[in-house]
Design a protein around this motif. Sequence first.
Motif, PDB file in Angstrom:
ATOM      1  N   ASP A 136     -25.554   6.112 -18.641  1.00 34.07           N
ATOM      2  CA  ASP A 136     -24.727   5.202 -17.854  1.00 34.07           C
ATOM      3  C   ASP A 136     -23.638   4.583 -18.714  1.00 34.07           C
ATOM      4  O   ASP A 136     -23.870   4.235 -19.872  1.00 34.07           O
ATOM      5  CB  ASP A 136     -25.630   4.111 -17.276  1.00 34.07           C
ATOM      6  N   PRO A 192     -21.861   1.279 -18.430  1.00 33.21           N
ATOM      7  CA  PRO A 192     -21.945   0.056 -17.622  1.00 33.21           C
ATOM      8  C   PRO A 192     -20.603  -0.439 -17.094  1.00 33.21           C
ATOM      9  O   PRO A 192     -20.506  -0.861 -15.931  1.00 33.21           O
ATOM     10  CB  PRO A 192     -22.579  -0.956 -18.583  1.00 33.21           C
ATOM     11  N   SER A 249     -19.628   1.719 -14.228  1.00 29.96           N
ATOM     12  CA  SER A 249     -20.529   1.494 -13.093  1.00 29.96           C
ATOM     13  C   SER A 249     -20.202   0.189 -12.380  1.00 29.96           C
ATOM     14  O   SER A 249     -20.146   0.141 -11.140  1.00 29.96           O
ATOM     15  CB  SER A 249     -21.985   1.476 -13.575  1.00 29.96           C
ATOM     16  N   TRP A 250     -19.983  -0.882 -13.160  1.00 33.39           N
ATOM     17  CA  TRP A 250     -19.626  -2.164 -12.546  1.00 33.39           C
ATOM     18  C   TRP A 250     -18.296  -2.064 -11.807  1.00 33.39           C
ATOM     19  O   TRP A 250     -18.140  -2.644 -10.725  1.00 33.39           O
ATOM     20  CB  TRP A 250     -19.558  -3.262 -13.601  1.00 33.39           C
ATOM     21  N   GLN A 252     -28.395   3.625  -8.177  1.00 30.07           N
ATOM     22  CA  GLN A 252     -29.020   2.499  -8.878  1.00 30.07           C
ATOM     23  C   GLN A 252     -30.531   2.511  -8.674  1.00 30.07           C
ATOM     24  O   GLN A 252     -31.287   2.186  -9.596  1.00 30.07           O
ATOM     25  CB  GLN A 252     -28.408   1.180  -8.383  1.00 30.07           C
ATOM     26  N   LEU A 286     -26.670   1.174 -14.241  1.00 27.92           N
ATOM     27  CA  LEU A 286     -27.081  -0.221 -14.458  1.00 27.92           C
ATOM     28  C   LEU A 286     -28.599  -0.391 -14.431  1.00 27.92           C
ATOM     29  O   LEU A 286     -29.128  -1.275 -13.746  1.00 27.92           O
ATOM     30  CB  LEU A 286     -26.425  -1.112 -13.406  1.00 27.92           C
ATOM     31  N   SER A 323     -29.955  -3.985 -15.575  1.00 29.67           N
ATOM     32  CA  SER A 323     -29.303  -5.182 -15.050  1.00 29.67           C
ATOM     33  C   SER A 323     -30.108  -5.794 -13.905  1.00 29.67           C
ATOM     34  O   SER A 323     -30.241  -5.199 -12.837  1.00 29.67           O
ATOM     35  CB  SER A 323     -27.885  -4.841 -14.564  1.00 29.67           C
ATOM     36  N   ALA A 345     -27.679  -6.426 -10.951  1.00 34.23           N
ATOM     37  CA  ALA A 345     -27.441  -5.232 -10.134  1.00 34.23           C
ATOM     38  C   ALA A 345     -28.649  -4.939  -9.249  1.00 34.23           C
ATOM     39  O   ALA A 345     -28.499  -4.585  -8.070  1.00 34.23           O
ATOM     40  CB  ALA A 345     -27.132  -4.032 -11.022  1.00 34.23           C
TER      41      ALA A 345
END
Length: 324
Positions: free
Chosen positions: A17, A19, A22-23, A70, A76, A79, A82
């Motif tokens: 990943d 991050p 992804s965010w 996810q 993530l 997280s 998340a």
Amino acid sequence: MRTGPDLISATKFYARDFPGRSWWCLFSTVFLLAAAGLGTLWNFHEAAKIFCSIFTGLLILRLFVIYHDQQHHAILPKSGVAEFFMRLFGIYALSPSSVWRSSHNHHHNHNSKLKGSHIGSFPIMTRAQFLKSSKGARFKYLFIRHPLTIFFGYVFMFVYGMCLNPFLKKPKEHFDCLVALIIHVLIAVGITWFFGWKALLLAQTLPHFLAYAIGSYLFYAQHNFPGVSFKDKGGWTYEKAALESSSFLKTNPVMAWFTANIGYHHVHHLNARIPFYRLPEALRGIPELQRPKITSLSPVDIFRCLRLKVWDPQRQRMISLREI
């Protein structure tokens, strides 16, 4: 040509990943979804409201695939924020985490098996099983796989299949399914109360209907297509199920974005930890993945997929009702 564990090991390079990326994918999609949703309620041209409604449905579809990633811990994975947000989205999307994770993980571990693959997927009968079944069993089997059932996935796959039925069977384990139904109804009542029934159609009904009709068909076509294969326990392996029983559903770049690359389904089934935005990269980088079984969203391919009903072991292919 790598096979088995060697092929799966080759995918691990891509199962990492990023991050920040992804965010960005998550936040940008949520922002667009919120803007499109508000656009269905603003008092301006009706055609613009309809456009926003369709756009909302397509964005729900994209966010659902991101949620799906996810839940696989492909993006993530560490997280808590998340995880909390995605659990909320699962409730909003009528696909609560408790039932989605259990059914979908089962699907990945039993993909293309003749026994046990019905959990989290469309049921599959052999020709002999179908001919021996009662009229009631045949009706139920064909109803689940019927094009209209898939088209009305909003009602049959999500409201009933992902919420009502799991809660009725195991109320304690799937209490979030009841929460999802209650919140969905409350949102509908609130929209109608403050904005009217037209707003309900444009802000909630049409977007969810569109997202779940497309999503239900994608899930169907990724494992029910000309050339798909099914195995009993003796001939089944994880990597063969990924490559021979999961399609590469070709789409144009726009639909690839809205479906978050879920069309690269053979790659995803080989390693569900690969983030959706790295699936094309994995396909380019691993030669063994570059000769998949292909379908598309063309009317001809849709018809070819929907006409398939049962597995014929003698012919080693899915056949239609006429061929039975």
